[in-house]
Design a protein around this motif. Sequence first.
Motif, PDB file in Angstrom:
ATOM      1  N   GLN A 113      88.795 -59.401  -1.044  1.00 38.19           N
ATOM      2  CA  GLN A 113      87.436 -59.149  -0.544  1.00 38.19           C
ATOM      3  C   GLN A 113      87.515 -58.188   0.635  1.00 38.19           C
ATOM      4  N   ILE A 114      86.670 -57.168   0.626  1.00 44.78           N
ATOM      5  CA  ILE A 114      86.579 -56.206   1.725  1.00 44.78           C
ATOM      6  C   ILE A 114      85.247 -56.409   2.429  1.00 44.78           C
TER       7      ILE A 114
ATOM      8  N   VAL B 288      81.640 -55.287   1.455  1.00 43.54           N
ATOM      9  CA  VAL B 288      81.748 -53.900   0.998  1.00 43.54           C
ATOM     10  C   VAL B 288      82.026 -53.880  -0.499  1.00 43.54           C
ATOM     11  N   CYS B 289      83.022 -54.658  -0.923  1.00 50.36           N
ATOM     12  CA  CYS B 289      83.361 -54.718  -2.340  1.00 50.36           C
ATOM     13  C   CYS B 289      84.383 -55.816  -2.573  1.00 50.36           C
ATOM     14  N   THR B 290      84.608 -56.130  -3.830  1.00 51.81           N
ATOM     15  CA  THR B 290      85.682 -57.027  -4.248  1.00 51.81           C
ATOM     16  C   THR B 290      86.641 -56.233  -5.130  1.00 51.81           C
TER      17      THR B 290
ATOM     18  N   SER C 228      87.144 -47.249  -1.589  1.00 51.76           N
ATOM     19  CA  SER C 228      85.836 -46.653  -1.887  1.00 51.76           C
ATOM     20  C   SER C 228      85.570 -46.605  -3.380  1.00 51.76           C
ATOM     21  N   GLU C 229      86.602 -46.281  -4.139  1.00 57.09           N
ATOM     22  CA  GLU C 229      86.462 -46.184  -5.602  1.00 57.09           C
ATOM     23  C   GLU C 229      86.677 -47.530  -6.299  1.00 57.09           C
ATOM     24  N   ARG C 230      87.180 -48.523  -5.539  1.00 59.96           N
ATOM     25  CA  ARG C 230      87.475 -49.850  -6.098  1.00 59.96           C
ATOM     26  C   ARG C 230      88.431 -49.775  -7.282  1.00 59.96           C
ATOM     27  N   LYS C 231      89.415 -48.923  -7.167  1.00 61.89           N
ATOM     28  CA  LYS C 231      90.357 -48.767  -8.285  1.00 61.89           C
ATOM     29  C   LYS C 231      91.786 -48.722  -7.762  1.00 61.89           C
ATOM     30  N   VAL C 232      92.718 -49.107  -8.629  1.00 60.60           N
ATOM     31  CA  VAL C 232      94.141 -49.025  -8.306  1.00 60.60           C
ATOM     32  C   VAL C 232      94.612 -47.602  -8.574  1.00 60.60           C
TER      33      VAL C 232
END
Length: 325
Positions: free
Chosen positions: A139-140, A149-151, A194-198
């Motif tokens: 969690q951010i 902000v995002c998970t 920001s992109e929520r990606k690896v």
Amino acid sequence: MAALPPPPDPQFVLRGTRSAVHALHFCGGAQGQGRPLLLSGSLSGLVHIWSLQTRRALATLDGHGGHCVTWLQTLPQGHQLLSQGRDLKLCLWDLAEGRNAVVDSVRLESIGFCRGSILAGGHQRWTLAVPGRGSDEVQILEMPSKTSVCTLKPEADAKPGMPMCLELWQADCSPRPLLLAGYEDGSVALWDVSERKVCSRVACHTEPITGLDFDSQKARGISGSAEKALAVWSLDEQQALQVCGTHELTNPGIADVKIRPDRKILATAGWDHRVRVFHWRTMKPLALLAFHSATVHCVAFADDGLLAAGSRDQRISIWSLYPRA
């Protein structure tokens, strides 16, 4: 391999935590500012604030209801302290002018062993990464507003298990926050928050990662696990992680690993009661510190180069090794 020189004794030892030491953090005391303070978190849920001049505790903070304190971090804007406990709570303390009050807290979703990480922003805002509700999630949050902000949830086919170690950072050339996460399956992943990606993932260990640190200037990191090896890995300009090498250890089990702020040496906390010190560029072993009589849970460096180690034997050893030039 040539034998290491006989290790020095600790400069001094702090006693009085009355339970195992699980977290350490230095604050203040850059060169010319006098000695730093040392914060310790214990199995019994207490945070001690130590003076290294008097070698005594200046204050004791009790905010976790007797549950183990696993992570301590001061905020860049001065007199605020974060403490994370196994009571599913992250406490924010105001330590200005001798105060020791909890001014806010964040309810955590995961009781795992994963410590949080922060990234300082502007206008007294900061980003916080903590383990999320799902067992494999991070969690951010934006703080101090606690805005989600995002998970960060791994791709469906990745199955890395629980996050074990988190390290938020920012490249000098970019305002975008990045997160390095060490997982239960022994892999390290680089997330673009920001992109929520690896961006990249690399297998470093066959056991869960129990400690990692990252040198953003050299784009190189190190991790430890329950096995008998440290892994050194790097990040290229395409944000791809790769393992550079492994360093075999005599005994299994690393609880914590920290690179000194000047990026010259690093220290590991061992299940075998030992603290190991290495040259960071070459990974040449420099010292084997055999003072403690039980598992060493945590290590921390001060800006002036002092090293602290905290153990299940309820003692904190303070070392002055390879002084900063």
